[in-house]
Design an enzyme around this catalytic site. Sequence first.
Site, PDB file in Angstrom:
ATOM      1  N   ASP A  39       0.811  -1.204   0.028  1.00 53.58           N
ATOM      2  CA  ASP A  39       0.108   0.153  -0.044  1.00 53.58           C
ATOM      3  C   ASP A  39       1.073   1.206   0.072  1.00 53.58           C
ATOM      4  O   ASP A  39       1.572   1.422   0.789  1.00 53.58           O
ATOM      5  CB  ASP A  39      -0.902  -0.065   1.257  1.00 53.58           C
ATOM      6  N   CYS A  79      -6.089   4.119  -3.541  1.00 56.01           N
ATOM      7  CA  CYS A  79      -6.095   2.692  -3.133  1.00 56.01           C
ATOM      8  C   CYS A  79      -7.348   1.940  -3.678  1.00 56.01           C
ATOM      9  O   CYS A  79      -6.835   1.042  -4.381  1.00 56.01           O
ATOM     10  CB  CYS A  79      -6.185   2.703  -1.674  1.00 56.01           C
ATOM     11  N   ARG A  83      -7.125  -0.806  -6.542  1.00 56.92           N
ATOM     12  CA  ARG A  83      -7.529  -2.583  -6.237  1.00 56.92           C
ATOM     13  C   ARG A  83      -8.561  -3.262  -7.002  1.00 56.92           C
ATOM     14  O   ARG A  83      -8.550  -4.323  -7.315  1.00 56.92           O
ATOM     15  CB  ARG A  83      -7.733  -2.498  -4.611  1.00 56.92           C
ATOM     16  N   LYS A 132      -4.937  -5.613   3.450  1.00 57.73           N
ATOM     17  CA  LYS A 132      -6.106  -4.389   3.148  1.00 57.73           C
ATOM     18  C   LYS A 132      -6.936  -4.785   2.094  1.00 57.73           C
ATOM     19  O   LYS A 132      -6.266  -5.107   0.991  1.00 57.73           O
ATOM     20  CB  LYS A 132      -5.249  -3.261   2.938  1.00 57.73           C
ATOM     21  N   HIS A 219       1.273   2.666   3.897  1.00 51.20           N
ATOM     22  CA  HIS A 219       0.256   3.736   4.190  1.00 51.20           C
ATOM     23  C   HIS A 219       0.417   4.368   5.481  1.00 51.20           C
ATOM     24  O   HIS A 219       0.679   3.415   6.456  1.00 51.20           O
ATOM     25  CB  HIS A 219      -1.104   2.883   4.034  1.00 51.20           C
ATOM     26  N   ASP A 271      -0.115  -0.588  -4.915  1.00 50.66           N
ATOM     27  CA  ASP A 271      -1.273  -0.049  -5.438  1.00 50.66           C
ATOM     28  C   ASP A 271      -1.321   1.126  -6.013  1.00 50.66           C
ATOM     29  O   ASP A 271      -2.150   1.608  -6.712  1.00 50.66           O
ATOM     30  CB  ASP A 271      -2.410  -0.300  -4.400  1.00 50.66           C
ATOM     31  N   ASN A 272      -0.361   2.212  -5.449  1.00 50.10           N
ATOM     32  CA  ASN A 272      -0.207   3.331  -6.023  1.00 50.10           C
ATOM     33  C   ASN A 272       1.285   4.091  -5.542  1.00 50.10           C
ATOM     34  O   ASN A 272       1.783   3.692  -4.394  1.00 50.10           O
ATOM     35  CB  ASN A 272      -1.373   4.358  -5.856  1.00 50.10           C
ATOM     36  N   LYS A 303       1.373  10.054  -5.067  1.00 46.29           N
ATOM     37  CA  LYS A 303       0.101   9.364  -5.036  1.00 46.29           C
ATOM     38  C   LYS A 303      -1.069  10.475  -5.226  1.00 46.29           C
ATOM     39  O   LYS A 303      -1.079  11.461  -4.857  1.00 46.29           O
ATOM     40  CB  LYS A 303      -0.130   8.858  -3.357  1.00 46.29           C
TER      41      LYS A 303
HETATM   42 MG    MG Z   1      -2.626   2.794  -1.877  1.00 43.00          MG
END
Ligand code: MG
Length: 459
Positions: A39, A79, A83, A132, A219, A271-272, A303
């Site tokens: 994350d 996020c 996903r 997550k 994160h 994820d980013n 992000k």
């Molecule tokens: Mg994220």
Amino acid sequence: MLNNKLLPFILLFASISLIHAQPAIGDNTPPNIVLIFIDDLGYGDLGCYGHPTIRTPHLDQMAREGIKLTSFYVAASVCTPSRAALMTGRYPLKAGLPGNLGPDSEGGLPQDERTLAEALKEVGYRTAAYGKWHLGAVPGYMPTDRGFDEYLGLLYSNDMMPPWVNTERPLQLYRNDQPIEQEVDQTTLTQQYTDAAIGFIQSNQQKPFFIYLAHSMPHLPIYASSDFQGRSAGGDYGDVIEEIDSSVGQIAEVLEAEGLAENTLTIFTSDNGPWRNMPERMYTTDPVEQWHGGSTGPLAGAKGTSYEGGFRVPALLRWPGQIPAAQVSPEMCTSMDLHATILNLTGAKSAPKTLDGVDILPLLTQQAESPRDDFYYFSGEYLDAVRDNRWKLRIAAKADDWISHETITGDEPIITELFDLRNDPFEQFNLGQHYPEHVSRLLMKMRQFAEEVGAKLRE
Ligand code: MG
């Protein structure tokens, strides 16, 4: 007596049989899939992507033993939509989740979308998710409702609790669909998820398995276990990354010990981009460090932006005997392509809806060119940018590192930027005035795609 003339044919036959005895692409032994999804890990956060102080020996080894992708994109720079795209193989706006879910959101990933776990379950895989989720935190939308046999983790981001986010709902650790820890000790999360994944590998070898290991870190707010606190030369953030690196090493070790390494595709990505551009709410209390540390390396943005640093993330893939070692590929590919590739590899049934991912296995195993011609950068319901092989057109507010999607008011001036990503992957030079033909051509692509998917443009 054996006829010598037949010997070459017998040997050929024997060697073909031997080849087929190996777990191979397309035979009856589909590979296990371990998909590690971090994350907010930035492009520049790992040793093998150039970080000068954070040590990531296990990930560096993974890069040496497999392929390192340097133009790998996620389909959103925040996020939830990122996903959603990974799980469905489709752009997030098409998959019904263009923006982030909060702790009190109703619903989640639409139930008529098929998840990767549902696809793999249909062809006999055992499936587990640890970490997550962020695709729905109410009954009907939780991981165990969406194709995963078991789950342990946080249903959404680890900052979604007071003082960072206003909500009555406590942040809880869930096992399957039940909360098991009311006040989560976040220092334990990385190792708890790792232990769960190891246990699953050790006890699920009758069938192929799919593990989705989606760490909650780094994160914000960041936490490392006592074993890693203060260990890194890269500060608190470095401690967190080095614990994740250790987790990757533990997973690789158990796969080796169980004799599964040769038949397991391990994927590591994020994820980013890094959350360098925190809003004020994240500065309120300890233990949130004001200095975060996540890095895009040389890439612009972060992000929540549609510059490369928001969408381009580290991606390592290891599959001994199938993916040749020590490859570095600048070919353009995406998380949606991972989805399509896994479907093909595992013999999963074709997707019920049109995928935006394409099978990149030849790129991974045979150094083929990417089959992907373009990539679209979405920001919520807006289409911000498009890239073809060389050029990127971006039509959005400047949104530098320190302006987050949460602080954009909508009043910022919209600018048009054209970048030559072959010569300038760092988006330093806007060449729009020099190449109006590329601006027109790519603008046409953006208009067509926006109309096709129902996205808005800022032009
Ligand atoms: Mg994220």
